[in-house]
Enzyme design. Structure first.
Site: not given
Length: 426
Positions: A171, A173, A315, A342, A387
């Site tokens: 990730s 992030q 994403e 995710h 999503r």
């Protein structure tokens, strides 16, 4: 709490022709909120996204000592005041990766014990890199040996910083979390990624751009290395761009119905991952044109199969997969092995749900292969993943009697999505 009943997705057998103004970017809103809380003065944010993820971020930042005044589409954020704050703090992460990965570093700048927890699915998301990195920085983290939520962070009022090495291949992030706070470390931050290819680079580029807009010096001359100089984070008044990833579900509607959709106020230059729709639509045989401040997306005469490397824009994969399931040819979507970590294991979930409808999809080592088959109505499960809900409603446009489980999960990044979708598709 009783789960909501499955929602009958609108079916459409005629081309859509519509105009949409999507809400503000979640990724940008939450980064801007953090930098405003770290800044040297108040910041005014215009047109921020008001959704579950941003509400969770607001709750986390105010718990840590920031002040937020909300007046309609304008939020004024005053930075952290940590004086006389030594009580334990609890932070609800929900299912928001930006909260569970960005905020622990901010908590480590204080001295309060801060406990992080979230939804059931949040407890299986990869958090080992965050926990290990905080410990390397000298922070006490009690995770009960799980390497996941829940865990408690207890800082010492500051972080020395310096050289930090991480593996962020699962990730991006993990990189952004450290970059956002790096200027507040005593020695700044010399962050180096060692591991597999970094996913979702546009999100890291967004983080760096927002830091530089506030006067933070960030050196990115070497690949996989970021050097953040210590110093102040300037306050800045900003207007949030529309969320281009959320625009994708409407763009998909144009492609699968053979129609046209106008997305208002599409920025000419942006670091958002959703800007990739400019190239994805032509790959499916469609076209993209700019008309003033807007982008107009139109379907082609056929919905072609695609071969796409979505590594930097993972994403977007669920909606791209839904389009591919309705195409006239087979598709391969690669570069997205990281989607297994995710909100849910998105690769497994997409294969399961497409095949439940009679489709033909299978997992690759790093993605999906999807072959067109006639689809039938059923219940499309979302796994509490917004999503996945977007993928379901796209399929519902061309598959009658398709019910989407827990469509309300879209409030994570798009409040009132379901009624907006119903009105547009009516």
């Amino acid at each position: 709490m009783t789960a909501p009943l499955p929602w009958l997705a609108p079916y459409r057998d005629t081309p859509i022709d519509g105009t949409v103004l999507v809400p503000g970017s979640k990724s940008l809103t939450n980064r801007v909120l953090i930098l405003a809380a770290l800044a040297d003065g108040p910041s005014v944010i215009t047109r921020p996204l008001g959704s579950r993820d941003t509400t969770l971020m607001l709750g986390a930042l105010t718990a840590l000592g920031a002040t937020v005044e909300r007046e309609g589409m304008t939020w004024t954020v005053s930075p952290f005041d940590r004086s006389d704050r030594d009580e334990p703090i609890a932070v609800d992460c929900g299912l928001a990766g930006t909260v569970m990965r960005f905020v622990p570093v901010l908590a480590a700048l204080g001295s309060n014990p801060v406990t992080f927890d979230g939804d059931e699915h949040a407890r299986v998301r990869p958090m080992g890199t965050t926990i290990d990195t905080l410990r390397e920085l000298g922070v006490t983290v009690d995770d009960g040996g799980r390497g996941a939520l829940p865990f408690t962070v207890t800082g010492h009022g500051h972080l020395v910083g310096g050289t930090v090495q991480i593996d962020a291949s699962s990730s991006s992030q993990f990189v952004s979390a450290l970059l956002l706070a790096g200027a507040r470390f005593d020695q700044g931050l010399d962050l180096r990624h060692h591991g597999g290819a970094l996913p979702s680079m546009p999100h890291i580029d967004m983080t760096v751009a927002e830091l530089r807009r506030r006067g933070v010096q960030v050196d990115t001359d070497e690949p996989n290395r970021w050097h953040v100089r210590p110093g102040p984070v300037g306050s800045l008044d900003v207007e949030i761009e529309p969320d281009l990833s959320n625009a994708g579900v409407f763009i998909a509607a144009a492609l699968v119905t053979g129609g046209t959709i106008r997305i208002r106020n599409w920025p000419e230059h942006t670091n958002q991952a959703g800007d990739a729709w400019r190239t994805i639509v032509p790959a499916f045989g469609g076209s993209v044109e700019r008309d003033g401040a807007d982008l107009v997306f139109s379907a082609g005469s056929t919905l072609d199969g695609v071969e796409l490397d979505l590594h930097d824009v993972g994403e977007l994969t669920p909606v791209v997969a839904a389009i591919a399931a309705l195409a006239t040819e087979s598709s391969r979507l690669t570069g997205v092995a990281h989607l297994r970590g995710h909100e849910t294991d998105r690769l497994k979930a997409l294969v399961t749900e497409i095949n439940r409808l009679g489709g033909d999809a299978n997992e690759l080592d790093d993605g999906l292969e999807i072959r067109p088959r006639p689809l039938r109505g059923s219940t499309f499960r979302t796994y509490d993943d917004h999503r996945m809900a977007h993928a379901g409603v796209v399929l519902g446009l061309r598959v009658s009697d398709l019910y989407v489980e827990n469509v309300v999960t879209t409030v994570k990044t798009y409040p009132n999505f379901a009624p907006v979708w119903e009105r547009l598709m009516a």
